[in-house]
Design a protein around this motif. Structure first.
Motif, mmCIF file in Angstrom:
data_model
loop_
_atom_site.group_PDB
_atom_site.id
_atom_site.type_symbol
_atom_site.label_atom_id
_atom_site.label_comp_id
_atom_site.label_asym_id
_atom_site.label_seq_id
_atom_site.Cartn_x
_atom_site.Cartn_y
_atom_site.Cartn_z
ATOM 1 N N ALA A 124 0.832 -1.210 0.000
ATOM 2 C CA ALA A 124 0.000 0.000 0.000
ATOM 3 C C ALA A 124 0.862 1.254 0.000
ATOM 4 O O ALA A 124 0.547 2.246 -0.668
ATOM 5 C CB ALA A 124 -0.914 -0.013 1.222
ATOM 6 N N MET A 125 1.978 1.233 0.735
ATOM 7 C CA MET A 125 2.868 2.385 0.765
ATOM 8 C C MET A 125 3.454 2.658 -0.627
ATOM 9 O O MET A 125 3.510 3.812 -1.079
ATOM 10 C CB MET A 125 3.991 2.154 1.782
ATOM 11 C CG MET A 125 4.999 3.300 1.869
ATOM 12 S SD MET A 125 6.393 2.923 2.963
ATOM 13 C CE MET A 125 5.579 2.821 4.530
ATOM 14 N N LEU A 126 3.889 1.617 -1.317
ATOM 15 C CA LEU A 126 4.475 1.801 -2.650
ATOM 16 C C LEU A 126 3.442 2.307 -3.647
ATOM 17 O O LEU A 126 3.730 3.185 -4.478
ATOM 18 C CB LEU A 126 5.085 0.480 -3.123
ATOM 19 C CG LEU A 126 6.322 0.011 -2.344
ATOM 20 C CD1 LEU A 126 6.709 -1.397 -2.752
ATOM 21 C CD2 LEU A 126 7.485 0.966 -2.578
ATOM 22 N N GLU A 127 2.229 1.771 -3.582
ATOM 23 C CA GLU A 127 1.193 2.228 -4.515
ATOM 24 C C GLU A 127 0.831 3.680 -4.261
ATOM 25 O O GLU A 127 0.636 4.448 -5.214
ATOM 26 C CB GLU A 127 -0.043 1.331 -4.374
ATOM 27 C CG GLU A 127 0.159 -0.088 -4.905
ATOM 28 C CD GLU A 127 -1.084 -0.942 -4.739
ATOM 29 O OE1 GLU A 127 -2.043 -0.463 -4.086
ATOM 30 O OE2 GLU A 127 -1.089 -2.081 -5.244
ATOM 31 N N SER A 128 0.722 4.065 -3.013
ATOM 32 C CA SER A 128 0.349 5.452 -2.717
ATOM 33 C C SER A 128 1.450 6.433 -3.090
ATOM 34 O O SER A 128 1.181 7.612 -3.322
ATOM 35 C CB SER A 128 0.021 5.595 -1.227
ATOM 36 O OG SER A 128 1.166 5.322 -0.446
ATOM 37 N N SER A 129 2.697 5.949 -3.162
ATOM 38 C CA SER A 129 3.797 6.837 -3.549
ATOM 39 C C SER A 129 4.101 6.775 -5.042
ATOM 40 O O SER A 129 5.084 7.373 -5.494
ATOM 41 C CB SER A 129 5.052 6.465 -2.748
ATOM 42 O OG SER A 129 5.438 5.126 -2.998
ATOM 43 N N GLY A 130 3.266 6.049 -5.812
ATOM 44 C CA GLY A 130 3.423 6.026 -7.268
ATOM 45 C C GLY A 130 4.378 4.972 -7.778
ATOM 46 O O GLY A 130 4.809 5.045 -8.935
ATOM 47 N N HIS A 131 4.711 3.965 -6.946
ATOM 48 C CA HIS A 131 5.642 2.920 -7.375
ATOM 49 C C HIS A 131 4.922 1.567 -7.418
ATOM 50 O O HIS A 131 5.292 0.616 -6.733
ATOM 51 C CB HIS A 131 6.841 2.848 -6.415
ATOM 52 C CG HIS A 131 7.614 4.121 -6.323
ATOM 53 N ND1 HIS A 131 8.372 4.624 -7.357
ATOM 54 C CD2 HIS A 131 7.747 5.017 -5.299
ATOM 55 C CE1 HIS A 131 8.947 5.755 -6.988
ATOM 56 N NE2 HIS A 131 8.569 6.013 -5.735
ATOM 57 N N ARG A 132 3.898 1.510 -8.222
ATOM 58 C CA ARG A 132 3.130 0.276 -8.347
ATOM 59 C C ARG A 132 4.001 -0.825 -8.967
ATOM 60 O O ARG A 132 4.824 -0.554 -9.843
ATOM 61 C CB ARG A 132 1.896 0.539 -9.218
ATOM 62 C CG ARG A 132 0.900 -0.617 -9.264
ATOM 63 C CD ARG A 132 -0.276 -0.247 -10.155
ATOM 64 N NE ARG A 132 -0.989 0.892 -9.614
ATOM 65 C CZ ARG A 132 -1.971 0.805 -8.723
ATOM 66 N NH1 ARG A 132 -2.342 -0.385 -8.278
ATOM 67 N NH2 ARG A 132 -2.580 1.890 -8.298
ATOM 68 N N ASP A 133 3.836 -2.030 -8.521
ATOM 69 C CA ASP A 133 4.565 -3.200 -9.021
ATOM 70 C C ASP A 133 6.073 -3.086 -8.804
ATOM 71 O O ASP A 133 6.869 -3.712 -9.523
ATOM 72 C CB ASP A 133 4.290 -3.432 -10.516
ATOM 73 C CG ASP A 133 2.819 -3.672 -10.796
ATOM 74 O OD1 ASP A 133 2.153 -4.270 -9.911
ATOM 75 O OD2 ASP A 133 2.333 -3.261 -11.856
#
Length: 403
Positions: free
Chosen positions: A285-294
């Protein structure tokens, strides 16, 4: 109660459970009641004054009176605190008392003069160490027994010489009482020491928790507010150029950082409440919210890790991602979470920046905070530039937590 009634404990000794507390009552060893001791001592003196004869100003009266007074003072001196009388003076006072008591047995013609010798002998065993106590008690027995055996006084026919020889035996009871007192004092001292250690441990725990809260506040406020401030300053500078599109873009980024800050605040509240956070889901969730999906790669058998490990790894990831966004904007970010039988490893690597970084300095506490977090868990953290491979010129942070 016997002639071996103990002396009071040293004045000013902290009471159990209140070591070092100003104004605390002096510690009293269980089994010692000063009131009973005083009543018993005064009873011996009063009984002696009523029964010992002759006393007065004629014949042997002055000598008997003087010996009675000295013996009474020596007996009353049992109430003196141990720390108020030096060992040498204590030995002198008790020796004088024993000599006076033996002399009283020989000089008096009737009464209970022998009680003074018995009570003083018991206190000798309590007040002195074993060796000098036994020597002085032996002297007491020899003096009292010798006075009666050699028929040195008018009252020798009233008491058998063996009774005088036994005058020093109460010293053994005094020695036993002293040993019991010291054992109780040792237990009390150990309890006080344990309590002080527990208080120190509790204070250390409080300071550790304060340090953890300070790191969490730094992670949430310092990074989030710094990012928001940079975007707002950029929007303000772009207003002069008239490029409303870029102003809107900077404003939208500031709004995005505010939303991200709210999520981070929620994570912080969870951490402070010590709620169990799922490491893999929270990191995703942290990576997705910071724009680093996958961007996340997981190796090894996924397992639940203790809450402190989860909390600190998430904070380290947050710190590393914030630094990557600040110093290497546009650079691709990769995160690896590796589980092995002996450790959990978090590795965050970013490639070089693809656009110019916005000016702005961090607090300087990021890497220090990472090291503190990992040190609390017995792990290691490394941070430095990537010198080879496709990410050469980038930056990598790796935290390894044992267990």
């Amino acid at each position: 109660m016997s002639a071996t009634e103990s002396a009071p404990p040293p004045e000013g000794t902290p009471s159990p459970g209140k070591a070092g507390v100003p104004g605390a009552a002096p510690r009293r060893v269980p089994g010692q009641d000063p009131r009973v001791r005083w009543v018993l001592t005064l009873a011996v003196v009063v009984v002696g004054a009523l029964t010992i004869r002759p006393m007065g100003f004629s014949g042997r009266g002055p000598a008997v009176t003087a010996l009675f007074v000295v013996s009474s003072l020596a007996l009353l001196a049992r109430a003196l605190p141990e720390n108020a009388v030096s060992p040498r003076l204590t030995l002198l006072w008790l020796t004088l008392g024993i000599v006076a008591a033996a002399g009283l047995i020989g000089a008096s013609s009737s009464g209970t003069s022998y009680l003074f010798a018995y009570f003083l002998a018991g206190h000798i065993g309590y007040r002195l160490d074993t060796r000098p106590a036994l020597v002085l008690a032996g002297l007491c027995s020899l003096l009292c027994g010798g006075v009666l055996y050699l028929r040195l006084g008018p009252g020798h026919h009233l008491l058998p010489w063996a009774l005088g020889l036994a005058a020093g035996t109460p010293v053994l009871i005094g020695i036993i009482n002293r040993g019991q007192r010291r054992a109780v004092e040792a237990v009390i001292a150990a309890a006080e020491s344990a309590e002080r250690a527990a208080r120190a441990e509790a204070r250390t725990a409080v300071l550790t928790e304060r340090g953890r809260i300070a790191r969490d506040v730094h992670d949430v406020l310092a990074h989030s507010l710094a990012g928001i401030n940079m975007q707002l300053e950029l929007a303000d500078a772009l207003l002069d150029t008239g490029d409303l599109e870029k102003v809107r873009e900077a404003n939208n980024k500031a709004h995005g950082l505010v939303k991200e800050s709210l999520k981070q605040a929620q994570w912080t509240v969870h951490a402070l409440r010590e709620d169990a956070l799922p490491l893999l889901e929270s990191l995703t969730a942290m990576l997705e919210s910071s724009g680093h999906r996958d961007a996340l790669t997981v190796t090894g058998a996924v397992r639940e890790v203790p809450s402190p490990v989860t909390q600190n790894l998430l904070r380290i990831a947050q710190e590393a991602l914030t630094n990557a966004a600040r110093h290497a904007p546009g650079g691709e970010v990769g995160v690896e979470l590796a589980f092995t039988a002996s450790s959990t490893t978090l590795r965050i690597r970013n490639r070089p920046a693809t656009r110019e970084a916005t000016a702005g300095a961090g607090s300087g506490m990021g890497l220090i905070g990472m090291r503190e977090r990992v040190a609390l868990l017995g792990g290691t953290v490394t941070a430095g530039p990537v010198t080879e491979g496709p990410d050469r010129g980038g930056w990598q942070v790796e935290a390894v937590i044992p267990g």
